[in-house]
Every structure is written in structure tokens, then in C-alpha cells.
Design a protein around this motif. Structure first.
Motif, short mmCIF file in Angstrom:
data_model
loop_
_atom_site.label_atom_id
_atom_site.label_comp_id
_atom_site.label_asym_id
_atom_site.label_seq_id
_atom_site.Cartn_x
_atom_site.Cartn_y
_atom_site.Cartn_z
N HIS A 178 0.84 -1.20 0.00
CA HIS A 178 0.00 0.00 0.00
C HIS A 178 0.87 1.24 0.00
O HIS A 178 0.48 2.29 -0.50
CB HIS A 178 -0.85 0.05 1.26
CG HIS A 178 -1.94 -0.97 1.29
ND1 HIS A 178 -3.17 -0.75 0.77
CD2 HIS A 178 -1.96 -2.23 1.76
CE1 HIS A 178 -3.92 -1.82 0.93
NE2 HIS A 178 -3.21 -2.73 1.52
N TYR A 179 2.02 1.12 0.62
CA TYR A 179 2.80 2.31 0.90
C TYR A 179 4.23 1.87 1.12
O TYR A 179 4.45 0.96 1.90
CB TYR A 179 2.22 2.91 2.18
CG TYR A 179 2.64 4.32 2.42
CD1 TYR A 179 1.99 5.35 1.77
CD2 TYR A 179 3.69 4.60 3.28
CE1 TYR A 179 2.39 6.65 1.98
CE2 TYR A 179 4.08 5.90 3.49
CZ TYR A 179 3.43 6.92 2.84
OH TYR A 179 3.82 8.21 3.03
N ASN A 237 -0.63 -0.64 -4.91
CA ASN A 237 -2.02 -0.21 -4.93
C ASN A 237 -2.29 1.01 -5.80
O ASN A 237 -3.44 1.37 -5.98
CB ASN A 237 -2.53 0.00 -3.50
CG ASN A 237 -2.11 1.32 -2.89
OD1 ASN A 237 -1.23 1.99 -3.40
ND2 ASN A 237 -2.76 1.69 -1.81
N SER A 238 -1.26 1.68 -6.31
CA SER A 238 -1.52 2.87 -7.13
C SER A 238 -0.27 3.21 -7.93
O SER A 238 0.80 2.67 -7.67
CB SER A 238 -1.89 4.06 -6.23
OG SER A 238 -0.82 4.32 -5.36
N PRO A 260 -6.82 -1.22 -5.31
CA PRO A 260 -7.62 -1.86 -4.26
C PRO A 260 -9.11 -1.72 -4.57
O PRO A 260 -9.51 -0.81 -5.29
CB PRO A 260 -7.25 -1.07 -3.01
CG PRO A 260 -6.82 0.25 -3.51
CD PRO A 260 -6.21 0.03 -4.85
N HIS A 379 -2.30 10.74 -2.38
CA HIS A 379 -1.77 9.51 -2.98
C HIS A 379 -2.78 8.83 -3.87
O HIS A 379 -2.44 8.23 -4.87
CB HIS A 379 -1.29 8.55 -1.90
CG HIS A 379 -0.16 9.11 -1.12
ND1 HIS A 379 0.21 8.66 0.12
CD2 HIS A 379 0.69 10.11 -1.43
CE1 HIS A 379 1.23 9.36 0.54
NE2 HIS A 379 1.54 10.25 -0.37
N PHE A 380 -4.04 8.87 -3.45
CA PHE A 380 -5.04 8.31 -4.34
C PHE A 380 -6.26 9.22 -4.38
O PHE A 380 -6.33 10.10 -5.24
CB PHE A 380 -5.40 6.89 -3.92
CG PHE A 380 -6.34 6.23 -4.87
CD1 PHE A 380 -5.99 6.04 -6.19
CD2 PHE A 380 -7.60 5.85 -4.46
CE1 PHE A 380 -6.86 5.48 -7.09
CE2 PHE A 380 -8.48 5.27 -5.36
CZ PHE A 380 -8.10 5.08 -6.67
#
Ligand code: NAG
Ligand code: NAG
Ligand code: NAG
Ligand code: NAG
Ligand code: NAG
Length: 474
Positions: A178-179, A237-238, A260, A379-380
């Protein structure tokens, strides 16, 4: 003297190596026994120490479990969790209640880890990154000894467990990031302090500390890169995370972008209910400083100037700012915003709504025609996706996730607008107001169908594709 120290070091290393080797052999025999009892079953271990938390990371976990169970019928899934006071049934019921996800209860079991406090940040006031990472190795070791799987997947970003399961546990390993634990931005920020704070007493006191910190981060980044490369497949995730992980781990051919799952289905089915004598612009977000609410007010101010000769049109415009307040500093920020709107004499065109209920929010979604988002470098931006799913025309900040993943502005596939300055935002609002009905509908429909990329179905397809290499060779 020197030889004694050297001797001690060598013996410690030897003992360590022997014990790791014997642990490895013991785990192998355990695995063979497990295999013997379940003929042909593939055991999958998923590391998720906070699996009962009910957040976005957990939606990823449970959608993944469901997808795996739907595709493969010879698997047994074990989740390593530290939620020792929740029974398997209560966890799975909560999954059903919060996410509406049904998993096969028979073939899903839990291994309860007792040492979860080792990965909590508050245990390490200094060297937090390193402390948490070493802690996660010990926690991983506990997991591995309790149940050695054939396939290991980490879904919470404990990358340091990957080499452990790969080399000691002899598993195929994958991870969902995720990060990044450490980022190039972080390194840069520490380094820049060296340049920008290079003043007076600082020079004397701080350069060494700064230098040490840079060295520490550099070394940590190297180790992080090595542990990440141990993964047989990497999901991110991105685009933002993907760029960082590519820079740090340098294995783009194993890195897959898997967005996600977001809950967009019910929003996509929401009926529009716009009122033609109002143009409602909706802003959703906690009253946190980085959301940059003042920019929204400035944009409205600019819009009034642009509409100075069209008073009847200006009177229709209404900005509704919806947000939640967590504590006193959020309430203070809200107060400042209200004062600012008075100062700009916008109080008749702006409405603040605090901590609204879900039903009311749905009604606002239906009534509003334009959505506005002003946070820099988000971030998203799940909130943007939700507004688009509900059928609003979004104007988002030209940076981060909105720019990289969500909003498309090129002609023909436009699904929203991007802006940076207050004037740009005002111009976007103005052009939406003057849009033809066809263009409005095209953008709206493009937005509603583009959010399909973030649906549960799309997640499951991409997740299964990314983990296929783990199954091929077992
Ligand atoms: C659980 O796994 C077994 C064997 O792997 C399989 O036969 C069974 O159908 C699975 N249970 C369910 C409910 O899918
Ligand atoms: C990816 O994870 C980070 C950290 O949890 C989060 O800020 C970001 O919104 C996530 N991206 C997506 C696409 O959900
Ligand atoms: C450094 O000094 C300059 C000029 O003396 C000053 O303008 C600047 O604000 C100082 N920077 C810091 C971080 O103190
Ligand atoms: C409110 O919460 C934020 C984030 O948790 C924190 O940074 C801030 O200090 C808190 N303010 C007060 C007054 O408690
Ligand atoms: C396009 O959408 C905006 C925002 O909903 C609205 O104000 C405008 O009237 C629409 N244009 C037409 C021609 O319907």
C-alpha cells in the motif's frame, strides 16, 4: 585480544547458521507432514496482523481470500493475525457485516500471533523504521514456526518477512504494497534540511545529525530494496506507490499495479436528482489542513469575479462543504474557514455541514452537479472516485493520484477536470456551467464507467493474474 573477539564472532555466526539450517530442515519436515495429511492441498499463508480492523487494507485482504477460493479448489488459507481476542467466527462475521464479503469458512483458518506488539511504532521512540522491521522479522518467525505454508503473501507491507519465508521457509512469496516503508521523498526531505536550515547555530549543531540520518536512511533503503527483491510477485495499490517501489526495488517486470477494491456499485446506481435553479458544488473531506479548503473559497471568489455581469447565474451557485471533525483543532479550522468565507463575503453562497449521516450524504450526492477536490499530492483519492461514481463532474487537483490514476482530461475520453490555482478552478466551474448538455452527459457517463477500474471484480481479476506465478511452480 583481537583474535578472541574474532573467534567469538565467528562462533556466534556459526551457531546462527547451524540453527537457521536446522530450523529450515525442521520446517521442511513439518511441511511434508502437512502435505501428507491433506493430499495435494496447497497451503497459503497470508500475513495480516490487524486483520480485524475493518479498513481499506482489510477489504483488500478479504477480497483476495474470496478470489483465491473461487478460483482454486485445492487450497487451504491460513491468516496470521495478532487479534488474539477475536474468534474466527466473530472475525468472519465482521467481514460479512462490514464488507459484505463471504469467504469459505471451512477452508479459512487463523494462526494467532502473540508478539504483535513488536511491530507497533510506539515501542520504538528512536529508529522506528529499523525497530519495526526487526520486530516484524521476529513476528514472521513466530508465524513461520506455527504454520509453514507453501505460498506466503504479505498484505500489510512487512517486507522484511519476505526473505524469511523465501529462504528459511522455502515458500513462494508475494506481497501487496500500500505504501513504501521508506520513500525517495523522505530521503530527499532529510537531505534538504541540510541545505535549507544551514543557518547560524544550526550549522554547528545539526549537520552531523543530519548526515547520520541520511546515512541511516540510505542503508535502510538498501536493505529494504534487497528484501523487496525476494518477492516472486509484487502488487502495488496505485501509480504513486508503483513509481516508488520501482525506484527502490528495481524489479519492474515483477511489479503489478492492482488497484484496491472500492465500493462503487451502489453509488453507480444512484439516481441523479439535480434541481435546475441551483448549481451545487460539493466538497467532501475531513477538516484537515492538507485538504486545503481555503483554495475552494478562493476559487469561488474568483468565480464571482468571472460572473460579475451574470448575477442571476452567480446566485444559483452554492458551494457545500461536507466534512468531519475529529477534535478541537479541526473545529478551530472549521471556524477559521467560516470567518474566511465572511471575509470574502461569500457567506450566502457557502454552506458548511459537519459530521453528516450516510443517508444525508447520499442525498447530497444526488443533488450536486459538480464535485471539487483541492488537496495537493493526494496519494489516491477514494472520495473523488465515489463522487464520480455518483455521477458528479469532478474538478480535482492536478497532482498525485487524481492526475496519475483517476482523472482523464484528453478530448474524447474526458471524465473530469484538473486544476491547480484558484483561477483555474473557477474557469473549470465556469466551463462546466456553459457546457452543452451532450458534453455534460458524455463526461458524466465516462466518469461513471471509468470507476469500474476500481471495483471489486477488477481487483479480483488483476490480483489472481498477479499471483499466478506463485502457483505455477509449486
Ligand atoms: C475445502 O477444501 C476441500 C479440499 O481441499 C474441498 O474438497 C472442499 O470443497 C473445500 N470446501 C469448500 C466449502 O469449498
Ligand atoms: C494505497 O495505500 C495508501 C496508504 O494506505 C493510501 O494512502 C492510498 O490511498 C492507497 N491507494 C489506493 C488506490 O487506495
Ligand atoms: C537562513 O538565513 C537567511 C538569511 O539570514 C534567512 O532569510 C532564512 O530564513 C534562514 N533560514 C532558516 C531556516 O533559518
Ligand atoms: C487533533 O488530531 C490531530 C491528528 O490526530 C493531531 O495532530 C492534533 O494535534 C489534534 N489536536 C488536538 C487539539 O488534540
Ligand atoms: C451542464 O452541467 C452544469 C452542471 O450541472 C449545468 O449547470 C449546466 O446547465 C449543464 N449544461 C446544460 C446545457 O444542461
Amino acid at each position: 585480544m583481537f583474535t578472541i573477539i574474532f573467534g567469538i564472532l565467528v562462533s556466534i555466526l556459526a551457531v546462527l547458521a547451524v540453527s537457521l539450517l536446522s530450523l529450515r530442515n525442521w520446517l521442511r519436515s513439518c511441511k511434508r507432514k502437512l502435505k501428507g495429511s491433506f493430499d495435494g492441498t496447497v497451503n497459503i499463508g497470508i500475513f495480516h496482523p490487524y486483520c480485524n480492523a475493518g479498513g481499506g487494507g482489510e477489504r483488500v485482504l478479504w477480497c483476495a481470500v474470496r478470489a483465491l477460493q473461487a478460483k482454486y479448489d485445492n487450497i487451504k488459507i491460513v491468516i496470521y493475525t495478532g487479534d488474539i481476542d477475536s474468534s474466527p467466527n466473530s472475525i468472519l462475521e465482521k467481514v460479512q457485516g462490514t464488507f459484505n464479503i463471504n469467504v469459505d469458512k471451512q477452508n479459512t483458518s487463523f494462526v494467532y500471533l502473540k508478539r504483535r506488539m513488536l511491530v507497533e511504532a510506539k515501542l520504538y521512540p528512536y529508529f522506528t523504521l529499523l525497530g519495526q522491521s526487526l520486530g516484524s522479522i521476529i513476528l514472521g518467525l513466530e508465524a513461520l514456526c506455527r504454520f509453514p505454508p507453501d505460498i506466503y503473501i504479505d498484505t500489510t507491507g512487512y517486507a522484511f518477512t519476505l526473505p524469511l519465508f523465501r529462504y528459511i521457509g522455502d515458500c513462494k512469496v508475494g506481497c501487496y504494497v500500500h505504501y513504501p516503508t521508506i520513500s525517495i521523498d523522505m530521503l530527499r526531505r532529510v537531505q534538504q534540511r541540510e541545505y535549507c536550515h544551514n543557518n547560524q547555530t544550526y550549522v554547528v549543531r545539526n549537520p552531523f545529525v543530519t548526515w547520520m540520518k541520511v546515512v541511516y536512511y540510505r542503508i535502510f533503503a538498501k536493505i529494504y530494496s534487497w528484501v523487496g527483491q525476494c518477492s516472486d510477485t509484487i502488487m502495488v495499490n496505485s501509480t504513486w506507490t508503483e513509481n516508488h517501489i520501482r525506484d527502490l526495488w528495481g524489479v519492474p517486470f515483477k511489479t503489478h499495479r492492482v488497484y484496491p477494491p472500492c465500493e462503487v456499485k451502489h453509488l453507480k446506481e444512484l439516481k441523479r436528482n439535480e434541481n435546475s435553479d441551483k448549481i451545487i458544488i460539493l466538497s467532501i473531506g475531513q477538516f484537515r489542513p492538507e485538504k486545503d479548503h481555503p483554495l475552494q473559497l478562493q476559487a469561488l471568489y474568483e468565480l464571482r469575479t468571472l460572473l460579475s455581469r451574470k448575477e442571476e447565474l452567480w446566485d444559483k451557485v452554492q458551494l457545500v462543504i461536507v466534512g468531519s471533525c475529529r477534535n478541537d483543532s479541526d473545529y478551530e479550522r472549521l471556524k477559521n474557514m467560516q470567518d474566511l468565507s465572511k471575509h470574502l463575503s461569500l457567506e450566502n453562497s457557502v454552506e458548511f455541514k459537519v459530521n453528516v449521516h450516510f443517508q444525508e450524504l447520499l442525498q447530497l450526492y444526488q443533488k450536486s452537479s459538480i464535485g471539487i477536490h483541492t488537496m495537493w499530492n493526494e496519494h489516491f483519492g477514494i472520495g473523488i472516485v465515489e463522487c464520480m461514481a455518483a455521477g458528479m463532474i469532478m474538478i480535482a487537483h492536478r497532482s498525485g493520484g487524481p492526475l496519475l490514476d483517476i482523472i482523464e482530461t484528453s478530448e474524447g475520453s474526458q471524465n473530469g477536470y484538473l486544476a491547480t490555482s484558484a483561477l483555474e478552478y473557477a474557469n473549470c466551474i465556469l466551463s462546466i456551467i456553459y457546457n452543452s448538455k451532450e458534453l455534460n452527459d458524455t463526461i458524466r457517463n465516462a466518469a461513471r464507467s471509468s470507476v469500474e477500474r476500481f471495483s471489486e471484480e477488477e481487483f479480483e481479476v488483476n490480483f489472481l493474474r498477479a499471483v499466478t506465478p506463485l502457483f505455477n511452480e509449486t
